[in-house]
Design a protein around this motif. Sequence first.
Motif, short mmCIF file in Angstrom:
data_model
loop_
_atom_site.label_atom_id
_atom_site.label_comp_id
_atom_site.label_asym_id
_atom_site.label_seq_id
_atom_site.Cartn_x
_atom_site.Cartn_y
_atom_site.Cartn_z
N MET A 47 -15.13 -4.62 -11.62
CA MET A 47 -16.12 -3.58 -11.84
C MET A 47 -15.46 -2.27 -12.21
O MET A 47 -15.99 -1.50 -13.01
CB MET A 47 -17.00 -3.39 -10.61
N SER A 48 -14.29 -2.00 -11.62
CA SER A 48 -13.59 -0.74 -11.87
C SER A 48 -12.12 -0.95 -11.56
O SER A 48 -11.72 -1.94 -10.94
CB SER A 48 -14.15 0.36 -10.98
N TYR A 49 -11.31 0.02 -11.96
CA TYR A 49 -9.89 -0.03 -11.62
C TYR A 49 -9.71 -0.01 -10.12
O TYR A 49 -8.87 -0.73 -9.56
CB TYR A 49 -9.16 1.15 -12.26
N GLU A 50 -10.51 0.83 -9.44
CA GLU A 50 -10.40 0.93 -7.98
C GLU A 50 -10.76 -0.38 -7.29
O GLU A 50 -10.17 -0.75 -6.28
CB GLU A 50 -11.29 2.06 -7.48
N ALA A 51 -11.75 -1.09 -7.84
CA ALA A 51 -12.13 -2.40 -7.29
C ALA A 51 -10.98 -3.40 -7.45
O ALA A 51 -10.69 -4.19 -6.55
CB ALA A 51 -13.39 -2.91 -7.95
N ASN A 52 -10.33 -3.36 -8.61
CA ASN A 52 -9.19 -4.25 -8.83
C ASN A 52 -8.05 -3.94 -7.87
O ASN A 52 -7.45 -4.85 -7.28
CB ASN A 52 -8.70 -4.13 -10.27
N GLU A 53 -7.75 -2.66 -7.71
CA GLU A 53 -6.70 -2.27 -6.77
C GLU A 53 -7.03 -2.71 -5.35
O GLU A 53 -6.16 -3.23 -4.62
CB GLU A 53 -6.53 -0.75 -6.78
N GLY A 54 -8.27 -2.48 -4.94
CA GLY A 54 -8.67 -2.86 -3.59
C GLY A 54 -8.59 -4.36 -3.37
O GLY A 54 -8.18 -4.82 -2.29
N THR A 55 -8.98 -5.12 -4.38
CA THR A 55 -8.88 -6.58 -4.29
C THR A 55 -7.43 -7.00 -4.11
O THR A 55 -7.09 -7.79 -3.21
CB THR A 55 -9.46 -7.24 -5.55
N ILE A 56 -6.57 -6.48 -4.96
CA ILE A 56 -5.15 -6.86 -4.91
C ILE A 56 -4.51 -6.46 -3.59
O ILE A 56 -3.80 -7.26 -2.94
CB ILE A 56 -4.40 -6.24 -6.10
N MET A 57 -4.76 -5.25 -3.16
CA MET A 57 -4.14 -4.77 -1.92
C MET A 57 -4.64 -5.54 -0.71
O MET A 57 -3.85 -5.90 0.19
CB MET A 57 -4.40 -3.28 -1.76
N ASP A 249 -9.30 8.33 6.86
CA ASP A 249 -9.02 6.91 6.66
C ASP A 249 -8.74 6.17 7.96
O ASP A 249 -9.14 5.00 8.12
CB ASP A 249 -7.85 6.73 5.70
N ASP A 250 -8.05 6.80 8.88
CA ASP A 250 -7.70 6.12 10.13
C ASP A 250 -8.96 5.79 10.93
O ASP A 250 -9.08 4.67 11.47
CB ASP A 250 -6.77 7.00 10.98
N ARG A 251 -9.88 6.72 11.00
CA ARG A 251 -11.10 6.48 11.77
C ARG A 251 -12.02 5.50 11.04
O ARG A 251 -12.68 4.66 11.68
CB ARG A 251 -11.82 7.80 12.03
N ILE A 252 -12.06 5.57 9.73
CA ILE A 252 -12.85 4.61 8.96
C ILE A 252 -12.29 3.21 9.14
O ILE A 252 -13.03 2.24 9.35
CB ILE A 252 -12.88 5.00 7.47
N GLN A 253 -10.98 3.08 9.08
CA GLN A 253 -10.34 1.78 9.29
C GLN A 253 -10.65 1.23 10.67
O GLN A 253 -11.01 0.05 10.82
CB GLN A 253 -8.83 1.91 9.10
N ARG A 295 -16.65 0.99 1.01
CA ARG A 295 -15.80 -0.02 0.36
C ARG A 295 -14.33 0.16 0.73
O ARG A 295 -13.62 -0.83 0.97
CB ARG A 295 -15.99 0.05 -1.16
N LYS A 296 -13.88 1.40 0.78
CA LYS A 296 -12.49 1.62 1.18
C LYS A 296 -12.28 1.18 2.63
O LYS A 296 -11.21 0.67 2.98
CB LYS A 296 -12.10 3.09 1.01
N GLY A 297 -13.30 1.35 3.45
CA GLY A 297 -13.21 0.88 4.83
C GLY A 297 -12.98 -0.61 4.91
O GLY A 297 -12.21 -1.09 5.77
N ASP A 298 -13.62 -1.37 4.03
CA ASP A 298 -13.39 -2.82 4.00
C ASP A 298 -11.93 -3.12 3.67
O ASP A 298 -11.30 -3.98 4.29
CB ASP A 298 -14.31 -3.48 2.97
N MET A 299 -11.42 -2.43 2.65
CA MET A 299 -10.02 -2.65 2.26
C MET A 299 -9.07 -2.31 3.42
O MET A 299 -8.16 -3.08 3.74
CB MET A 299 -9.68 -1.79 1.04
N LEU A 300 -9.30 -1.17 4.04
CA LEU A 300 -8.43 -0.74 5.13
C LEU A 300 -8.51 -1.70 6.32
O LEU A 300 -7.49 -1.97 6.98
CB LEU A 300 -8.79 0.68 5.56
#
Length: 332
Positions: A47-57, A249-253, A295-300
């Motif tokens: 969907m986006s570059y950020e989505a690709n990065e999040g998937t890979i990471m 980020d720490d609290r979201i994670q 979404r970033k929370g899911d990745m973290l």
Amino acid sequence: MQTKLIGVLILLFSWLTFPVVSQTYAEKLGFPKGAKVIIFHVDDTGMSYEANEGTIMSMEEGLSTSCSIMMPCSWVPDYFDYLKDHPQVDAGVHLTLTSEWKGYRWGPVAGKPTTPSLVDPSGYLWPSVREVVQHGNPEELYTEIKAQVDKFIGMGFQPTHLDSHMGTLFASEAFLKKYLQLGMEYQIPVMFPGGHATWIQQESNASNLNVEQLQAIGKMLWEAGLPVLDDLHTDSYSWKIDPAIEGDDDRIQAYKTEKFIETIRMLQPGVTQIITHATNSTPHFERISPSGSLRKGDMLAMMDPKLREFVEAEGVILTTWRELMERRRKVK
């Protein structure tokens, strides 16, 4: 969203009635009796570059084991470049029939002249599931989802599975039949909770009749030679981020990790797909969608050592759609 639609849909399937079975599909596939077997799945790749990065990471550095790609979207070629160097990644087709964001939109892979009922007056896919159901012709819908699978294959890879963006293919009996038809014709596993469906019942308030029908469809897919999920968890998109922790980020994670731990504790044995939207969100992504922190929370969370430690301590088995299909081929 997928789960709310399933409860309505399954009532329509009066043509399928089979008895409930006690053995999980995980056991049928050769996993230990009583095991919790999980696919941590990333939606919206491409969907986006950020989505690709999040998937890979989240797959390389975290617990995510599978993803699915939105073939109408602009960042698909970028992710396929990654797949060329990582051909064993578990990647399926996120069959996409909506274009829901206001300033960033996409049209059908098959083209507007071929699928006129699937596009809005601007020529993009309809913004909502409701509008797809209202306007969409099932035959044109089949043309489009087939075109998305064919595009994936034409880019040099075999999809490991099929699923449905925003649950659109679960929104009507006619749409679901086309989804199941495509998977069975191509012999590609489809995301469908056809086992005990314990979690999905809670999400959709399904009745016992609904569960019987879910299991009936699962039996049909199994007999067609495809693996079947025992259960499906789609609730993580509703775990909104408290404004008080936005930007931390720490609290979201920590918040998202605890939610996934709670979920795993409550799951029943069997194969369950847990859907995430792992995205390495940036201010640019916020121009696409206001869901960046979620979404970033899911990745973290997927990358959190605490979640990994919990999964290992609980004896949870992580799997992929590729492994499920390989195991299914060995079952007589």
